[in-house]
Design a protein around this motif. Structure first.
Motif, PDB file in Angstrom:
ATOM      1  N   THR A   1     -16.613  11.343   3.891  1.00 28.38           N
ATOM      2  CA  THR A   1     -17.638  11.330   4.902  1.00 28.38           C
ATOM      3  C   THR A   1     -17.644   9.972   5.909  1.00 28.38           C
ATOM      4  O   THR A   1     -17.844  10.050   7.148  1.00 28.38           O
TER       5      THR A   1
ATOM      6  N   GLY B   1     -10.429  22.946   9.760  1.00 25.44           N
ATOM      7  CA  GLY B   1     -10.361  23.188   8.679  1.00 25.44           C
ATOM      8  C   GLY B   1      -9.034  23.758   8.253  1.00 25.44           C
ATOM      9  O   GLY B   1      -7.962  22.842   8.011  1.00 25.44           O
TER      10      GLY B   1
ATOM     11  N   GLN C   1     -16.915  19.393  -1.138  1.00 26.64           N
ATOM     12  CA  GLN C   1     -16.439  18.981   0.323  1.00 26.64           C
ATOM     13  C   GLN C   1     -16.155  19.969   1.363  1.00 26.64           C
ATOM     14  O   GLN C   1     -15.762  20.964   1.075  1.00 26.64           O
ATOM     15  N   ALA C   2     -16.121  19.562   2.533  1.00 26.16           N
ATOM     16  CA  ALA C   2     -15.965  20.789   3.757  1.00 26.16           C
ATOM     17  C   ALA C   2     -14.817  21.421   3.775  1.00 26.16           C
ATOM     18  O   ALA C   2     -14.443  22.518   3.923  1.00 26.16           O
TER      19      ALA C   2
ATOM     20  N   THR D   1     -11.759  27.179   4.868  1.00 26.10           N
ATOM     21  CA  THR D   1     -12.606  26.102   4.133  1.00 26.10           C
ATOM     22  C   THR D   1     -13.880  26.535   4.003  1.00 26.10           C
ATOM     23  O   THR D   1     -14.305  26.998   5.124  1.00 26.10           O
TER      24      THR D   1
ATOM     25  N   GLY E   1     -16.448  24.379   4.840  1.00 24.56           N
ATOM     26  CA  GLY E   1     -16.977  23.639   6.032  1.00 24.56           C
ATOM     27  C   GLY E   1     -16.636  24.655   7.311  1.00 24.56           C
ATOM     28  O   GLY E   1     -17.600  24.664   8.130  1.00 24.56           O
TER      29      GLY E   1
ATOM     30  N   SER F   1     -19.471  26.309   9.725  1.00 25.93           N
ATOM     31  CA  SER F   1     -19.573  26.092  11.369  1.00 25.93           C
ATOM     32  C   SER F   1     -19.510  27.302  12.030  1.00 25.93           C
ATOM     33  O   SER F   1     -20.088  27.274  12.960  1.00 25.93           O
TER      34      SER F   1
ATOM     35  N   LEU G   1     -26.552  20.638   4.242  1.00 25.43           N
ATOM     36  CA  LEU G   1     -25.264  20.149   4.536  1.00 25.43           C
ATOM     37  C   LEU G   1     -25.559  18.750   4.742  1.00 25.43           C
ATOM     38  O   LEU G   1     -26.533  18.145   4.799  1.00 25.43           O
TER      39      LEU G   1
ATOM     40  N   ILE H   1     -19.545  19.152   9.697  1.00 23.49           N
ATOM     41  CA  ILE H   1     -20.028  19.242   8.524  1.00 23.49           C
ATOM     42  C   ILE H   1     -19.047  18.578   7.496  1.00 23.49           C
ATOM     43  O   ILE H   1     -17.759  18.921   7.647  1.00 23.49           O
ATOM     44  N   THR H   2     -19.561  17.716   6.649  1.00 21.36           N
ATOM     45  CA  THR H   2     -18.529  17.022   5.686  1.00 21.36           C
ATOM     46  C   THR H   2     -18.896  17.609   4.179  1.00 21.36           C
ATOM     47  O   THR H   2     -17.866  17.315   3.356  1.00 21.36           O
ATOM     48  N   GLU H   3     -20.021  17.746   3.860  1.00 29.00           N
ATOM     49  CA  GLU H   3     -20.239  18.489   2.314  1.00 29.00           C
ATOM     50  C   GLU H   3     -21.319  19.648   2.628  1.00 29.00           C
ATOM     51  O   GLU H   3     -22.175  19.609   3.804  1.00 29.00           O
ATOM     52  N   VAL H   4     -21.198  20.554   1.597  1.00 28.63           N
ATOM     53  CA  VAL H   4     -22.151  21.859   1.734  1.00 28.63           C
ATOM     54  C   VAL H   4     -22.640  22.093   0.564  1.00 28.63           C
ATOM     55  O   VAL H   4     -21.828  22.116  -0.560  1.00 28.63           O
TER      56      VAL H   4
END
Length: 466
Positions: A59, A80, A119-120, A147, A149, A153, A174, A213-216
């Motif tokens: 991130t 992604g 992670q995304a 992916t 992320g 998205s 997120l 978005i970097t983490e979900v």
């Protein structure tokens, strides 16, 4: 109201490139082959290469890259797996593409809470492989090994949506890098909240135009006690669609139900080396207890028979089910592959379930009146279906013909109180139809975009024009 101008494609300054090289070193790539990989898509859109690609690993990398780009006025496009098909990730204004595919870690699995954080860049198949020993799985299955992320998205869904919902329901919270380079968390792991604006849902489906978005954090589900898959051919397209509608109306908890018309089945047989009847076919999957699955199957089989369906062909072994669904997931390549050298143009709409037979049949008649080969398939359990055209890239009149068919399809869906896209997103291809569908609400979207990204640097030119 004065609109923020779009960024224009321009070369990166030597000073800016040197700054990127100092910060990212070997994670920065300026080579044409890598840039082309990030500037083309599998669909019919023209290529649009970024000036540079940064392979983020954290991130912090993403936030630093965003801050540098914003300071220099350089467009930013997140990337992604590149599986989107409405031009969603094409850098049409150049700039820097931030590739998140190396941010692929599963950060935490919490079986007792039925959730996980990734992670995304984590791929959905890799996540389910990690989850296997927990007795849980992540059910959202758009077909491609996308992916997480990217799926968030574009608000992806897919074959399991009829039972498990879409990414809108799957995402709990997120981590997002905003357009000013700040890092925010949009929610918690609580299953419900009344705390302020729902920022999670704002970023889910925003296609990278508001932030990256970097983490979900995701909801998980128990692996069903029994899973049974089947295919069933039908005498008519109408009979197949009616079977699905009636099954839903009867309250049968179908896990998956996909429709492939006769042309799609012929293409799938050739592509995946199957020998299924080349008629309109439903692919089913049933989840639950042995008794529950048996009851579901019995009811659906009776409905199918009444609507001109043949015998169910079962695939109960895991390897057989995997082969069956792999064939379904490769339907796009199969449909385009019927015509050597063809370019794929795929579109989708979603309508209320009661209007689905009418919409599909009218679309099939439209296709049959044309000259471009096309197949229909879709997630009919939630009213969503796709059309895949195989276009000769050297025949401009075919693009015009397909554009006209697509226009009539979308107009038909909107007139039925449906949507111009059930899961592909808007990207480049559906911008005019978003306005036709949403009207003045699009201006509210523009207000949000200007507020969160005043310089219009986050994936500019996507979803709508400013």
């Amino acid at each position: 109201m004065e609109h923020t101008p779009r960024p224009l494609r321009r070369p990166l300054s030597e000073t800016f490139v040197a700054t990127l090289e100092h910060r990212f070193g070997p994670s920065l790539d300026l080579g044409e082959s890598i840039r082309r990989q990030h500037g083309t898509s599998e669909a019919h859109f023209a290529e649009a290469l970024p000036e540079a690609v940064v392979f983020a690993r954290s991130t912090e990398d993403v936030a630093d890259c965003v801050r540098l780009c914003v300071a220099a006025g350089v467009p930013i496009v997140p990337f992604g797996a590149g599986t989107s098909i409405e031009g969603n990730a094409l850098p049409i204004h150049g700039g820097v593409c931030i590739d998140l595919s190396r941010m692929d870690a599963v950060l935490a699995i919490r079986p007792e809470d039925f959730d996980c954080t990734v992670q995304a860049g984590c791929r959905r198949e890799a996540l389910n492989a990690d989850l296997r020993d927990t007795g849980l799985f992540f059910p959202i299955d758009p077909g491609a090994n996308a992916t997480i992320g990217g799926m968030a998205s574009t608000r992806a869904s897919g074959t399991n949506a009829v039972r498990y919902g879409t990414m809108r329901e799957a995402v709990l919270s997120l981590t997002v890098v905003t357009a000013d380079g700040n890092v925010i968390r949009t929610g918690t792991r609580a299953r419900k909240s009344a705390a302020g604006y729902d920022l999670t849902r704002l970023f889910v489906g925003s296609e990278g135009t508001l932030g990256i978005i970097t983490e979900v954090t995701l909801r998980l589900h128990p692996i069903p006690e029994q899973i049974s898959s089947a295919v069933c051919g039908f005498e008519t397209l109408h009979g197949a669609v009616d079977t699905v509608v009636q099954a839903i109306q009867c309250g049968i908890p179908l896990a998956r139900v996909e429709i492939l018309d006769d042309r799609q089945m012929a293409a799938v047989n050739r592509w995946s080396k199957l020998d299924l009847p080349e008629v309109t076919t439903l692919f089913f999957e049933f989840h639950g207890s042995p008794a529950g699955v048996a009851e579901q199957v019995e009811t659906v089989a009776a409905l199918a028979e009444a609507n001109g369906g043949g015998a169910f062909a079962w695939s109960n072994k895991p390897e057989e089910r995997a082969r069956l669904w792999k064939a379904r997931h490769e339907a796009y390549y199969a449909a385009v592959g019927v015509r050597p050298g063809a370019v794929g143009w795929t579109t989708d709409v979603c309508v209320p379930i009661s209007r689905l037979p009418e919409c599909i049949l009218a679309t099939r008649a439209d296709i049959d009146a044309g000259t471009v080969p096309a197949a229909i398939l879709g997630h009919v359990g939630d009213g969503n279906f796709h059309v895949i055209f195989a276009i000769d890239p050297a025949a401009p009149h075919e693009f015009a013909e397909v554009e006209a068919i697509n226009r009539r399809l979308v107009e038909r869906a909107i007139a039925m109180d449906g949507t111009c896209t059930g899961e592909h997103g808007i990207g480049l291809g559906k911008q005019d139809w978003l306005v036709a569908e949403m009207g003045d609400a699009v201006e509210t979207m523009r207000v949000l975009k200007r507020a969160l990204d005043p310089a219009n640097l986050m994936n500019p030119g996507k979803i709508f024009a400013l």
